[in-house]
Motif scaffolding. Structure first.
Motif, PDB file in Angstrom:
ATOM      1  N   VAL A   1       4.603   1.297   0.559  1.00 63.31           N
ATOM      2  CA  VAL A   1       4.849   0.336   1.630  1.00 63.31           C
ATOM      3  C   VAL A   1       5.039  -1.027   0.985  1.00 63.31           C
ATOM      4  O   VAL A   1       4.174  -1.505   0.253  1.00 63.31           O
ATOM      5  CB  VAL A   1       3.678   0.288   2.635  1.00 63.31           C
ATOM      6  N   LEU A   2       6.190  -1.635   1.249  1.00 56.25           N
ATOM      7  CA  LEU A   2       6.501  -2.950   0.697  1.00 56.25           C
ATOM      8  C   LEU A   2       6.285  -4.032   1.733  1.00 56.25           C
ATOM      9  O   LEU A   2       6.470  -3.816   2.937  1.00 56.25           O
ATOM     10  CB  LEU A   2       7.960  -2.994   0.222  1.00 56.25           C
TER      11      LEU A   2
ATOM     12  N   GLY B   1       0.832  -1.193   0.000  1.00 52.29           N
ATOM     13  CA  GLY B   1       0.000   0.000   0.000  1.00 52.29           C
ATOM     14  C   GLY B   1       0.864   1.240   0.000  1.00 52.29           C
ATOM     15  O   GLY B   1       2.025   1.196  -0.420  1.00 52.29           O
ATOM     16  N   GLU B   2       0.300   2.335   0.493  1.00 58.31           N
ATOM     17  CA  GLU B   2       1.036   3.594   0.598  1.00 58.31           C
ATOM     18  C   GLU B   2       0.734   4.236   1.939  1.00 58.31           C
ATOM     19  O   GLU B   2      -0.335   4.043   2.517  1.00 58.31           O
ATOM     20  CB  GLU B   2       0.644   4.541  -0.535  1.00 58.31           C
ATOM     21  N   HIS B   3       1.716   5.022   2.399  1.00 59.72           N
ATOM     22  CA  HIS B   3       1.538   5.791   3.628  1.00 59.72           C
ATOM     23  C   HIS B   3       2.324   7.081   3.482  1.00 59.72           C
ATOM     24  O   HIS B   3       3.513   7.056   3.157  1.00 59.72           O
ATOM     25  CB  HIS B   3       2.016   4.996   4.851  1.00 59.72           C
ATOM     26  N   ASN B   4       1.668   8.198   3.701  1.00 61.30           N
ATOM     27  CA  ASN B   4       2.291   9.520   3.566  1.00 61.30           C
ATOM     28  C   ASN B   4       3.020   9.673   2.238  1.00 61.30           C
ATOM     29  O   ASN B   4       4.128  10.204   2.178  1.00 61.30           O
ATOM     30  CB  ASN B   4       3.250   9.784   4.732  1.00 61.30           C
TER      31      ASN B   4
ATOM     32  N   ASN C   1       7.789  -2.669   5.373  1.00 65.38           N
ATOM     33  CA  ASN C   1       8.926  -1.770   5.564  1.00 65.38           C
ATOM     34  C   ASN C   1       8.532  -0.489   6.290  1.00 65.38           C
ATOM     35  O   ASN C   1       9.374   0.351   6.558  1.00 65.38           O
ATOM     36  CB  ASN C   1       9.622  -1.448   4.235  1.00 65.38           C
ATOM     37  N   PHE C   2       7.272  -0.331   6.636  1.00 70.16           N
ATOM     38  CA  PHE C   2       6.838   0.772   7.482  1.00 70.16           C
ATOM     39  C   PHE C   2       6.682   0.253   8.903  1.00 70.16           C
ATOM     40  O   PHE C   2       5.912  -0.686   9.147  1.00 70.16           O
ATOM     41  CB  PHE C   2       5.515   1.382   7.003  1.00 70.16           C
ATOM     42  N   ALA C   3       7.431   0.809   9.821  1.00 72.03           N
ATOM     43  CA  ALA C   3       7.355   0.493  11.252  1.00 72.03           C
ATOM     44  C   ALA C   3       7.716  -0.956  11.568  1.00 72.03           C
ATOM     45  O   ALA C   3       7.473  -1.409  12.672  1.00 72.03           O
ATOM     46  CB  ALA C   3       5.973   0.836  11.820  1.00 72.03           C
TER      47      ALA C   3
END
Length: 117
Positions: free
Chosen positions: A17-18, A10-13, A34-36
């Motif tokens: 996001v992988l 998805g996407e964030h900001n 790969n986010f958080a």
């Protein structure tokens, strides 16, 4: 034999996001974002049925639109720093306030809110 893959989750900001996935020879699957450092999936096969042992969301909004830090890495600091300050070697260290008067899980720039590379 271990299999691995990288897919877009998805996407964030405005960033992609992988999702990194590993599957072993028994069908056990681990997926992290790969986010958080979000642990998205840890699943096993129960007969022919896949069972995810983690509370997960199918979309980024499920991870980011809540205050519970679900499956996120929360370092450098886990928990609350009262009044967003503490003493270290005789000096007062001030941390960001992101939980009322306190600092929670490393503040706004802690690992729980960071893209990991």
């Amino acid at each position: 034999m271990m299999k691995s893959s990288i897919t877009k989750f998805g996407e964030h900001n405005g960033q992609t996001v992988l999702m990194y996935t590993l599957i072993n020879e028994h069908g056990t699957r681990l997926s992290m974002l790969n986010f958080a450092g979000i642990w998205h999936e840890f699943s096993v096969l129960d007969g022919n049925k896949r069972v995810n042992l983690l509370l997960s969301s199918p979309t980024m909004i499920g991870y980011t639109n809540n205050n519970y830090y679900i499956n996120r890495l929360i370092g450098r600091v886990a928990g609350r720093i009262k009044d967003a300050k503490y003493q270290y070697q005789g000096k007062t260290v001030v941390t960001p306030k992101n939980d009322g008067l306190n600092s929670l899980h490393g503040g706004d720039n802690g690992w729980a809110n960071t893209f990991l590379t």
